[in-house]
Design a protein around this motif. Structure first.
Motif: not given
Length: 319
Positions: A43, A10-11, A7-8, A47, A14, A3, A50
């Motif tokens: 997103d 944000r992930l 974005r990384l 996740l 989260m 990502p 992951c």
């Protein structure tokens, strides 16, 4: 494919965010995170696959979000919020202190609470970055009213002091946005009295009242932010002009704001369009005449016609 960095980041934030807000609605979470519900769903789907090495079902982050609410079952060890680095904390503290020095830019008490939380989060060694205490935390009620009107999209009734005219006028304005420049905060708004976009300096607004009607500036008035440099007096009119390359030096000597980059133009020989604030039609006429056609009026046909008449009368005197 990995990502993108934004974005990384944000992930990574989260999982602790949702772990602390069990059962939060997707729409509310999207608003908090500054993204759309559709992007948030993508997103969450990423996740969901992951987790820890091994990649067995029990190793993956467990998320439930099909019913419009997010619930975290297994965090895979990502339940601790990320900490600010020293550089990030210092940058935020300096920025917050700068905002405190600008009248009306932020809620002073809220900014001080944010400073205290950042200092506490990074440790006492960073406290010195936020220098001292300038005393009063009380937010100016007029400033708070203006910010609230901008946030909620409501019209305002204001009493405004014009320094150049040494007078106070009452106006109804439609807020557009806030601007900060040279340690001053400005309200950019459509002024119904002047029938145009004007900038009102916060410390010259004597009173402000939110009206029971929405802010409704013309659509074309909200496209481009006005320059605080050129609008210290909201009563002054402005004109759009065209400047030939041979006299671009006037940008350094007059209160003129280019509407397009003066440098690095595709065609260096092309004229530059700019905005000029002026005091009176007579002054603007003399100003344009002084450049012998190398500065031309674009937006005001009436004054442009007057420039032509005065120039013709001047030539007639030589016959």
């Amino acid at each position: 494919m990995a990502p993108r960095p934004d974005r990384l980041s944000r992930l990574l934030a989260m999982v602790p965010y949702f772990a602390a807000r069990r059962g939060i609605a997707v729409e509310q979470a999207a608003r908090d995170l500054g993204i759309t519900p559709k992007q948030l769903t993508r997103d969450l789907e990423l996740l969901f696959v992951c987790g820890l090495p091994g990649h067995f079902p029990d190793d993956l982050i467990d998320l439930q979000f099909e019913q419009g609410f997010v619930e975290v079952g297994f965090t895979a060890g990502m339940d601790r919020p990320l900490r600010l680095t020293t550089t990030e904390a210092s940058t935020m503290l300096v920025a917050l202190r700068a905002l405190l020095d600008m009248p009306g830019a932020v809620d002073r008490a809220a900014a001080r609470r944010a400073i205290a939380k950042i200092e506490q989060a990074v440790g006492s060694s960073e406290t010195a970055v936020a220098t001292g205490d300038d005393g009063d935390d009380t937010d100016n009620p007029t400033y708070a009213t203006i910010r609230d009107a901008v946030r909620t999209g409501r019209a305002l009734g204001i009493r405004y002091y014009s320094a150049t005219r040494d007078s106070v006028t009452e106006r109804t304005v439609d807020p557009i946005r806030l601007q900060t420049m040279d340690n001053n905060t400005y309200l950019e708004a459509w002024c119904r009295k002047s029938d145009g976009v004007r900038l009102f300096r916060f410390d010259r607004v004597e009173s402000a009242d939110v009206l029971d009607e929405p802010s409704a500036p013309p659509a074309d008035a909200t496209a481009n932010p006005q320059s605080a440099i050129l609008s210290d007096n909201p009563d002054l009119p402005s004109a759009e002009i065209e400047i030939d390359p041979s006299v671009l030096w006037i940008l350094d000597y007059f209160m003129i704001e280019p509407l397009e980059p003066a440098d690095n133009r595709p065609d260096p020989a092309a004229p530059v369009r700019a905005r000029l604030v002026y005091g009176s039609p007579e002054w603007l006429t003399r100003f344009v005449l002084g450049f012998g056609g190398r500065v031309r009026l674009v937006s005001d046909a009436g004054i442009a016609s007057r420039v032509g008449e005065v120039a013709a009368a001047a030539r007639a005197r030589y016959r």
